[in-house]
Design an enzyme around this catalytic site. Structure first.
Site, PDB file in Angstrom:
ATOM      1  N   ASP A  30      39.957  37.584  45.725  1.00 40.06           N
ATOM      2  CA  ASP A  30      40.255  36.186  45.409  1.00 40.06           C
ATOM      3  C   ASP A  30      39.247  35.291  46.129  1.00 40.06           C
ATOM      4  OD1 ASP A  30      43.056  34.627  44.314  1.00 40.06           O
ATOM      5  OD2 ASP A  30      41.628  33.476  45.514  1.00 40.06           O
ATOM      6  N   ILE A  31      38.754  34.300  45.410  1.00 43.15           N
ATOM      7  CA  ILE A  31      37.713  33.417  45.955  1.00 43.15           C
ATOM      8  C   ILE A  31      38.265  32.519  47.073  1.00 43.15           C
ATOM      9  CG2 ILE A  31      37.972  31.442  44.392  1.00 43.15           C
ATOM     10  CD1 ILE A  31      34.911  31.681  43.883  1.00 43.15           C
ATOM     11  N   ASN A  90      52.162  34.886  39.571  1.00 42.03           N
ATOM     12  CA  ASN A  90      52.560  33.529  39.215  1.00 42.03           C
ATOM     13  C   ASN A  90      52.569  33.393  37.696  1.00 42.03           C
ATOM     14  OD1 ASN A  90      52.642  32.779  41.956  1.00 42.03           O
ATOM     15  ND2 ASN A  90      50.447  32.340  41.967  1.00 42.03           N
ATOM     16  N   GLU A  98      47.741  29.016  37.758  1.00 45.59           N
ATOM     17  CA  GLU A  98      46.612  28.113  37.502  1.00 45.59           C
ATOM     18  C   GLU A  98      45.613  28.707  36.525  1.00 45.59           C
ATOM     19  OE1 GLU A  98      45.101  26.991  41.332  1.00 45.59           O
ATOM     20  OE2 GLU A  98      46.867  25.756  41.761  1.00 45.59           O
ATOM     21  N   HIS A 103      47.174  37.989  35.929  1.00 49.96           N
ATOM     22  CA  HIS A 103      46.561  38.558  37.126  1.00 49.96           C
ATOM     23  C   HIS A 103      47.640  38.839  38.156  1.00 49.96           C
ATOM     24  CE1 HIS A 103      46.441  34.170  37.444  1.00 49.96           C
ATOM     25  NE2 HIS A 103      46.604  34.324  38.752  1.00 49.96           N
ATOM     26  N   HIS A 105      48.287  39.302  42.062  1.00 51.62           N
ATOM     27  CA  HIS A 105      47.759  39.106  43.411  1.00 51.62           C
ATOM     28  C   HIS A 105      48.243  40.259  44.290  1.00 51.62           C
ATOM     29  CE1 HIS A 105      46.755  34.665  43.141  1.00 51.62           C
ATOM     30  NE2 HIS A 105      47.625  34.745  42.148  1.00 51.62           N
TER      31      HIS A 105
HETATM   32  P1  AMP Z   1      47.232  31.573  40.137  1.00 49.80           P
HETATM   33  O1  AMP Z   1      47.682  30.348  40.838  1.00 49.80           O
HETATM   34  O2  AMP Z   1      48.189  32.734  40.287  1.00 49.80           O
HETATM   35  O3  AMP Z   1      46.840  31.330  38.701  1.00 49.80           O
HETATM   36  O4  AMP Z   1      45.966  32.064  40.934  1.00 49.80           O
HETATM   37  C1  AMP Z   1      44.661  32.020  40.480  1.00 49.80           C
HETATM   38  C2  AMP Z   1      43.832  32.599  41.574  1.00 49.80           C
HETATM   39  O5  AMP Z   1      42.543  32.852  41.091  1.00 49.80           O
HETATM   40  C3  AMP Z   1      43.680  31.681  42.810  1.00 49.80           C
HETATM   41  O6  AMP Z   1      44.162  32.351  43.978  1.00 49.80           O
HETATM   42  C4  AMP Z   1      42.180  31.423  42.865  1.00 49.80           C
HETATM   43  O7  AMP Z   1      41.689  31.341  44.179  1.00 49.80           O
HETATM   44  C5  AMP Z   1      41.622  32.608  42.114  1.00 49.80           C
HETATM   45  N1  AMP Z   1      40.322  32.384  41.482  1.00 49.80           N
HETATM   46  C6  AMP Z   1      39.976  31.359  40.668  1.00 49.80           C
HETATM   47  N2  AMP Z   1      38.695  31.493  40.276  1.00 49.80           N
HETATM   48  C7  AMP Z   1      38.234  32.628  40.850  1.00 49.80           C
HETATM   49  C8  AMP Z   1      36.985  33.313  40.829  1.00 49.80           C
HETATM   50  N3  AMP Z   1      35.939  32.843  40.127  1.00 49.80           N
HETATM   51  N4  AMP Z   1      36.862  34.449  41.557  1.00 49.80           N
HETATM   52  C9  AMP Z   1      37.905  34.924  42.264  1.00 49.80           C
HETATM   53  N5  AMP Z   1      39.111  34.331  42.310  1.00 49.80           N
HETATM   54  C10 AMP Z   1      39.272  33.194  41.618  1.00 49.80           C
END
Ligand code: AMP
Ligand code: ZN
Length: 116
Positions: A30-31, A90, A98, A103, A105
């Site tokens: 995760d970024i 989520n 988001e 995905h 986590h």
């Molecule tokens: P969610 O709120 O469950 O949709 O989480 C989306 C996750 O994706 C967040 O924890 C972000 O930090 C992660 N994320 C978004 N863009 C990237 C990316 N380019 N590379 C890695 N993680 C990402």
């Protein structure tokens, strides 16, 4: 041309810090990590959310859920029960989703965490 960021990552059009890859699945860090160990497992196929899965996805979800503990240990999570990990999916606005590509986590490492 898809606008989905995780489809672009799966296609290699956006770089990611890969943890694991096969024909169906990709895992990457995760970024913006919430914990010392924080990676995501995604299906390469675009599935919007857990609210969109059906019986046709059972095997794929099973693969994700059995891959998670293996990768967690490989990434440095300590063994159960002293260590362990958290799996979070989520789903939708109220679920805090988001990115609208399914995905999972996987979070771990010593506490405190940033959140969660
Ligand atoms: P969610 O709120 O469950 O949709 O989480 C989306 C996750 O994706 C967040 O924890 C972000 O930090 C992660 N994320 C978004 N863009 C990237 C990316 N380019 N590379 C890695 N993680 C990402
Ligand atoms: Zn997608």
């Amino acid at each position: 041309m898809t606008e989905c960021i995780f489809c672009k990552i799966a296609a290699g059009q956006i770089p990611s810090d890969k943890v694991y890859e096969d024909d169906e699945l990709l895992a990457f860090h995760d970024i913006k990590p919430w914990a010392p160990i924080h990676f995501l497992i995604i299906p390469k196929a675009h599935i919007v959310s857990m609210a969109h899965v059906g019986s046709e996805h059972a095997a794929l979800l099973g693969r994700i859920m059995t891959l998670a503990p293996r990768l967690a240990l490989e990434q440095g999570c300590q063994p159960y029960p002293e260590g362990g990990f958290r799996i979070v999916v989520n789903t939708g606005k109220h679920g805090g989703q988001e990115v609208h590509h399914l995905h999972v986590h996987v979070l771990g490492g010593p506490r405190p965490w940033v959140h969660g």
